[in-house]
Design an enzyme around this catalytic site. Sequence first.
Site, mmCIF file in Angstrom:
data_model
loop_
_atom_site.group_PDB
_atom_site.id
_atom_site.type_symbol
_atom_site.label_atom_id
_atom_site.label_comp_id
_atom_site.label_asym_id
_atom_site.label_seq_id
_atom_site.Cartn_x
_atom_site.Cartn_y
_atom_site.Cartn_z
ATOM 1 N N ASP A 78 0.833 -1.216 0.000
ATOM 2 C CA ASP A 78 0.000 0.000 0.000
ATOM 3 C C ASP A 78 0.863 1.259 0.000
ATOM 4 O O ASP A 78 0.328 2.364 -0.145
ATOM 5 C CB ASP A 78 -0.958 0.011 1.203
ATOM 6 C CG ASP A 78 -0.238 -0.225 2.518
ATOM 7 O OD1 ASP A 78 0.380 -1.295 2.667
ATOM 8 O OD2 ASP A 78 -0.285 0.651 3.392
ATOM 9 N N ASN A 79 2.152 1.086 0.173
ATOM 10 C CA ASN A 79 3.055 2.239 0.094
ATOM 11 C C ASN A 79 3.857 2.243 -1.207
ATOM 12 O O ASN A 79 4.841 2.961 -1.334
ATOM 13 C CB ASN A 79 4.003 2.266 1.296
ATOM 14 C CG ASN A 79 3.283 2.685 2.566
ATOM 15 O OD1 ASN A 79 2.208 3.284 2.512
ATOM 16 N ND2 ASN A 79 3.855 2.365 3.708
HETATM 17 P P1 AMP Z 1 0.971 4.136 6.895
HETATM 18 O O1 AMP Z 1 1.772 3.345 7.880
HETATM 19 O O2 AMP Z 1 0.991 5.621 7.124
HETATM 20 O O3 AMP Z 1 1.273 3.781 5.482
HETATM 21 O O4 AMP Z 1 -0.557 3.710 7.172
HETATM 22 C C1 AMP Z 1 -1.031 2.385 7.071
HETATM 23 C C2 AMP Z 1 -2.523 2.394 7.228
HETATM 24 O O5 AMP Z 1 -2.902 2.834 8.534
HETATM 25 C C3 AMP Z 1 -3.275 3.294 6.266
HETATM 26 O O6 AMP Z 1 -4.526 2.703 5.984
HETATM 27 C C4 AMP Z 1 -3.424 4.559 7.079
HETATM 28 O O7 AMP Z 1 -4.467 5.375 6.607
HETATM 29 C C5 AMP Z 1 -3.710 3.993 8.460
HETATM 30 N N1 AMP Z 1 -3.342 4.908 9.536
HETATM 31 C C6 AMP Z 1 -2.103 5.233 9.964
HETATM 32 N N2 AMP Z 1 -2.144 6.099 10.987
HETATM 33 C C7 AMP Z 1 -3.448 6.345 11.243
HETATM 34 C C8 AMP Z 1 -4.157 7.161 12.186
HETATM 35 N N3 AMP Z 1 -3.519 7.892 13.091
HETATM 36 N N4 AMP Z 1 -5.517 7.151 12.149
HETATM 37 C C9 AMP Z 1 -6.173 6.424 11.252
HETATM 38 N N5 AMP Z 1 -5.573 5.640 10.328
HETATM 39 C C10 AMP Z 1 -4.229 5.592 10.317
HETATM 40 MG MG MG Z 2 0.818 4.442 3.784
#
Ligand code: AMP
Ligand code: MG
Length: 488
Positions: free
Chosen positions: A262-263
């Site tokens: 997803d990244n």
């Molecule tokens: P990331 O690690 O930023 O790539 O996020 C992975 C997933 O977790 C994605 O679906 C993000 O939207 C979700 N996510 C990360 N941090 C938060 C947060 N503080 N609140 C809601 N969703 C989050």
């Molecule tokens: Mg992400």
Amino acid sequence: MVAASTPNPLLALDYVPALESLGPDYYDRVDAAEFPRHALRFRNDDVLRQLGLSPETVDDAHFVEAFGKFRGREPFLALRYHGYQFGEYNPFLGDGRGFLYGQVRGLDGELYDFGTKGSGTTPYSRGGDGRLTLKGGVREVLAAEALYALGVHTSRTLSLIETGESLWRGDEPSPTRSSVMVRFNRSHIRFGTFERLDYIDRPDLIQTLLEHVIDVYYPAARLCTDAIARYTQFYAELIDRVAELVAQWMSVGFCHAVLNTDNMSITGESFDYGPYAFMDGYDRRFTAAYFDYAGRYSYGNQPAICKWNLYKLQKPLQRVIPQSALDDALAQFDDRYRHYYTQRMLQKLGFAALPEDLAQDVVQQTIELLSSVSVGYHTFFLELARQFSPAWQQNTTHIFATPMQASDPAAQALLDRWRQLYHRCLQEQSDDQLAAMRDRLRHTNPETVLLRPEIEAIWEPITEADNWEPFYTLLKRVQNPFLPPDAA
Ligand code: AMP
Ligand code: MG
């Protein structure tokens, strides 16, 4: 905060509903959170210029109105996606703290996304607060600007606004400050966007999205009139772009840290900077995320992991591309990666080109040397840039006459061997080529590297005294990371 006095140029941009027009299967309409306070901490005037706006016409209040209060535009689209996180399939992802704010054309005619981070909860927040910590925002601004200056295909940050809330996080001293960011990149469509469509068994949506991606981001593939040829060409080009991107990360010593599918952007561009780090000394096992216990996303694993991610993308693509064509395309990854990595490393060593065997040898020996000596990865190349002289072609002993630390006799022997090989490379250079090396070395090897201590050092004045000066100073340095032309 004063109200914006003139019509807001950020809202008057020519927004194109490209993804929106694909229909509601790909997103949910969401609202932005309301924040108690808005303090603009970063605005990217360089990006404004790319959009055809002159920075003087855009007030800070315009940024706050558009990207802090989120007034004057809709709809905001939380994009739906899944993804493999640390190797496990997760069907509960999606934009959980951001949305697609809008899409605009740059002066170059290309379509770009404005995507938020920290703008509030969505149907995909899974109990999270939908927020971004100020430190997380500052870290992403710095990463993107640093990588951009080093020639990595990366997202940028358009704005970072502090929002006045207190957040609780396990990985920061809490309560900690909040922010909302707007990211600027080619696309927020991820490998995981396609994975979700396969998971919900919608090959029709895969095909529609693929046509969209090709139409907007893959002009060469667009030229193929046959659908299978078009899709195959897309996958082959994505593989090539990802191979190039990983080679860029590896050459600049960058560890992304969370290479979940997803990244991974479908345009082959780097984005979403969380616990990333630039490594100091060369170490393939260097791992940036404290929660990456197995080192899955270590610096040295990045090429193999990106290849694995491309392999996993085959599952949705199998719906529209024959397996044999997918296999043939992915088989190119290693060669393409090696090609791009060698090119980047040759540049760092000062060469535009070398005969193939010699190129491979000198890159490999450089890495062997850097794995064995205690000199830092960036220090080595910076010293090379500082000390280099065309006179080195005359005599091996001139090369690194001001020695760097050689940690033990074995390392000394490696250094001597490297000198001989570097000397051989220099002998391949014409006088003109030799004369161009100094500038190339200085434009490839940064004096400023965004190592972790640099970030921590600017963070302390922000938390202790709300002093942002060290941040702006570091930002300028990472945006212009190379030695000045006249410096010794
Ligand atoms: P990331 O690690 O930023 O790539 O996020 C992975 C997933 O977790 C994605 O679906 C993000 O939207 C979700 N996510 C990360 N941090 C938060 C947060 N503080 N609140 C809601 N969703 C989050
Ligand atoms: Mg992400």
